[in-house]
Each structure stands twice: as C-alpha cells, then as structure tokens.
Design an enzyme around this catalytic site. Sequence first.
Site, PDB file in Angstrom:
ATOM      1  N   ASP A 102       0.866  -1.173   0.000  1.00 35.21           N
ATOM      2  CA  ASP A 102       0.000   0.000   0.000  1.00 35.21           C
ATOM      3  C   ASP A 102       0.913   1.236   0.000  1.00 35.21           C
ATOM      4  O   ASP A 102       1.923   1.270  -0.690  1.00 35.21           O
ATOM      5  CB  ASP A 102      -0.938  -0.075   1.209  1.00 35.21           C
ATOM      6  CG  ASP A 102      -1.973   1.043   1.258  1.00 35.21           C
ATOM      7  OD1 ASP A 102      -2.702   1.206   0.259  1.00 35.21           O
ATOM      8  OD2 ASP A 102      -2.053   1.742   2.273  1.00 35.21           O
ATOM      9  N   TYR A 231      -2.437  10.377   2.835  1.00 31.84           N
ATOM     10  CA  TYR A 231      -3.383  10.956   1.879  1.00 31.84           C
ATOM     11  C   TYR A 231      -3.144  12.428   1.581  1.00 31.84           C
ATOM     12  O   TYR A 231      -3.162  12.851   0.424  1.00 31.84           O
ATOM     13  CB  TYR A 231      -4.813  10.699   2.368  1.00 31.84           C
ATOM     14  CG  TYR A 231      -5.076   9.221   2.474  1.00 31.84           C
ATOM     15  CD1 TYR A 231      -5.211   8.442   1.332  1.00 31.84           C
ATOM     16  CD2 TYR A 231      -5.090   8.574   3.713  1.00 31.84           C
ATOM     17  CE1 TYR A 231      -5.400   7.070   1.415  1.00 31.84           C
ATOM     18  CE2 TYR A 231      -5.275   7.202   3.810  1.00 31.84           C
ATOM     19  CZ  TYR A 231      -5.428   6.463   2.658  1.00 31.84           C
ATOM     20  OH  TYR A 231      -5.593   5.113   2.732  1.00 31.84           O
ATOM     21  N   HIS A 291      -6.141  -6.502  -1.524  1.00 32.77           N
ATOM     22  CA  HIS A 291      -5.257  -5.429  -1.066  1.00 32.77           C
ATOM     23  C   HIS A 291      -4.403  -5.868   0.127  1.00 32.77           C
ATOM     24  O   HIS A 291      -3.372  -5.257   0.406  1.00 32.77           O
ATOM     25  CB  HIS A 291      -6.114  -4.222  -0.680  1.00 32.77           C
ATOM     26  CG  HIS A 291      -5.353  -2.958  -0.507  1.00 32.77           C
ATOM     27  ND1 HIS A 291      -4.664  -2.348  -1.532  1.00 32.77           N
ATOM     28  CD2 HIS A 291      -5.169  -2.165   0.583  1.00 32.77           C
ATOM     29  CE1 HIS A 291      -4.101  -1.231  -1.094  1.00 32.77           C
ATOM     30  NE2 HIS A 291      -4.378  -1.105   0.188  1.00 32.77           N
TER      31      HIS A 291
END
Length: 518
Positions: A102, A231, A291
Amino acid sequence: MDQIQHKYITVQGLKLHVADVGTGPNVVLFLHGFPEIWYTWRHQMIALANAGFRAIAPDYRGYGLSDPPPQPEKASFLDLDNDLLAILDALAIPKVFLIGKDFGAWPAYIFAGLHPERTLGVVTMGVPYMPKSSRPQFINHLPEGFYISRWQEPGGRAEADFGRLDAKTVIRNVYILFSRSEIPIASENQEIMDLVDSSTPLPPWFTEEDLEVYGKLYEKSGFQTALQLPYRAMKHELGIADTTIEAPSLFIMGTKDYVYEFPGMKDYITGAKLKEFVPDLEIVFLPEGTHFVHEQLPDQFFVVAKDYGAWPAYILALLYPERILGVVTLGVPYLPASSRPSSFAESLPEGFYISRFHEPGRAEADFGRFDATTVFRNIYILFSRSEIPIAAENQEIMDLVDPFTPLPPWLSEEDLEAYGDSYERTGFQTALQITYRSKSDDMGITELIVKVPVLVIVGQKDYFLKFPGIEDSVTSGKVKEFATDLELVDMPEGTHFAQEQFPGQFNQLMLTFLQKHI
C-alpha cells in the site's frame, strides 16, 4: 509472537516503536500501509526469522506505539525517510531489503532512490513505483466521492466521518472496504464509513483478536497523522527529482486488489513505462490476491535457507507441502538418509570439523578460549575457503586460523560485531547441538520426495562440494530423484557464504525463482 522484541528509538525527539525478531546481517525492513501498523507483518517476520533473517518493522510516527509528530498536519514522506535512516543507524544496520505494501511502497521507493548504497532489494505490494512525471492521474477520472479525494480534504470531513465511530469500528470498516475488488466511492451525500453495513463480517483471514490489536492502538494514536500520511502528504512536492530504482525489485499485484482498478493502473503496470524507472523489476500477479494479500495468504510462503538451515527447509517442504510455495537453499542439496553418500566422518580424518563439533565438550573448550567475536571471525575465514576444515590430531579447529589472517573482503568488522554481540548473549551450546549433535537418520518422516519447486544455488568454491560423494550426487542428477522440480544453479566463484559474498547475484537468482513460482 512472543519471540518478537519491541524497542523504542528516539528520532528528532520522537520515540519510534520498532518490532524486531531474528539475528544475523541479512535484514528485512517491513513498511506498513494504512490502516496498518507493524502488526500487519507478524506472519512474514516470524517466517523470515525462522529462515535465518533478521526482520524489523517500525510503526511510523503517529502510528501504533510511536509518538505523533508535534504538527501532524505538516508530516511528509521525507520525514519517514529520515526516520528509517535514523532507525537503521541506531540499530547499526548497514543495508536492508525493503518490503512495503500500500502506501508503504512510497517510503520504500524513496529510500531506495535516495540511499541505493544501503538497499539490497525492494519488494512492494499493491502500489507500483510511480514517479511524478509518469503517475497516472486517477483522481481526475473518478467521482468526488472517491475515498482518497474525501480523505485529502483538509477541512475535517474524514475526521468527522471517523469521529462518529470508535477506532475499532473504523478499522473494521476500512479492512472490509479495502478487501473488496471495487474502488471505495461514496455518493454525493454519503460518507465513506457508510459504505460498510454494520452486519458485514470481517474478511475470513482477519480475526476479532487482530481487530482488537488495531482498535486499541488507534484509540491511543487517533487518525490525524494517518490521514496526513499518506493521503494529504501525497499532494505535496517532495523536492527530489524522479529517480531510477536500481536495486533488484519485485512487485506483487493481487488481481482482486481494488487499486488495480484505478484508471490507468493496469496499463501502467503491464506496459513498458514502469520498467523504465525500475529496470531490474519482476512483476507477479496473484489471481486471488486482494489489497491485504500478505495477511490473506500468509501460509503460502517460500523458505530460503543456507548451510544446515537447508535441513529444516526440506523438512518443512516434506511435512507441509500445502503451505510451501518453494524452497531456495544455498550449498546443501536434498538427499534422504537412505541415499546420502557414506558418512562424511567415516571417510575423513578424525580432525574433520563436524566430527570435532560432534564431541560433547571438545568444541566448547575450543571455543571457550576466545570471545564470541573471535570464534566467529575464525569460522567465517575457515568456511570461506575451498578446503574442508580438518585439524591435525593434536590441533583444535580454532587453531586452523592464524590471528593475522584478514576477514573475507565482503565481511566487514561491523558485520562481525553484529554476530559477536548476538553470540556473546546466547553462547554456542544450542548452535552446536542443533547443527551437529542432533542429526539423526530416522526422524519418523516417511515421505522422502520434495514435491515443491526447489532452487539449489551451489558455489563452486564451497568446501561442502568436496565432501565425499556430494559433487557426484549433484553432477549425476541423483539429487533430482528426490526433489522432482529442482533447479541447480552454479556460482563459479561462490564460497560457502555466497549470499553475503555476491548479494546482488544471489538476490537476482532468488527473485527470479520467486517470480516464476508465485
């Protein structure tokens, strides 16, 4: 997981938590994503430690047990790079393999690009290397309810969304969302957390106990730093030029990972552009992988071992073939007891080092004349030669090495110190027992054929090749009778420690084998 140690290293005034297991100079640094913490790598860390590696996994600043930065809203990926560098320096680790998933792939690539001299290899999952100049602009092609767009908003929308629930429920929802193959996208008047129904079960590979671990730690840390990194920080310019990753690299993509559905992602991964920036790259697709493939399929693993470590590797493959994807061994091929060359000890003088190490008490007395660092120095010098270590009748094994003999050029004093420190603590009693004195012809194993793929790397200057009958067993193909899917690779200049002597070549052989059989 009791064998995993937990340490705290102070970096720029922050106490950063590091999970640490295993010993030796070959170190793997695990880098987690969101919403994960060090714990996400628990399966892989223990497996690597059992295979002879050292595995470390930090909690990033503001995650898990690590302190938050004083201004979380200013945290950047370069902060993570500085933290990783400081952790390795504090632990006296000169070089590492990097494994990230990730957004953990980002600090892995940044570290490999900025510090190639300290990077042995890179393995990433789910997120390929995407330099700014070639990054697919997926945000521009997805609705405003795309989860990354929502979590990038600095006005508190994600904080308000998460704040309606306890931390454990937030983690539960994110794990469920990210385990799906659809991109998480909310409608205009819907929040991301509302995409998960409260009755939806956890993924079958993620337990309530696992969730409890995450929940407790996020109750402590909150989500402020986690929303900033990755983010909100990913929008900021790092001030570093696009870099080519020169280290051998493996990229693993689960075809049921929702990231694979990002606009432009499939074309980028399967096209030629990615390998322009990572020229020594292998790409592996896992058809059922999501994921969280490393947690979803932790029991499917490769075993990498050398010297006597090959024996537990082969035993695992014999007893648990359904859990072993493949075996890589260095120097020691698989031969069951019934087909081994006649006892080496019977064919060699009594001063043969294994015969001496077999004797209860003699090796202890020999080693006991020196500190642990000197014992290791002597063994590395002895085992790096192409001659079998054999002492004269009135000579001890340690006396085969002159104190002025230099170390092999690929083993540094720092490496030697790492071994010495470990064995000053543990001593040699267990090492002598497990390696030399516990060998038995009858272990109660009836299955004698290793059926999983096996790669045996043979250094042509490894003294083990001169053991009576070994070279004939290798060159005649007899070893293939008992490991039916066997690949033999010669390293012409390789000694008993070829993985340290030629790490780049060894890593490439290992990565190619992994790519072929995953």
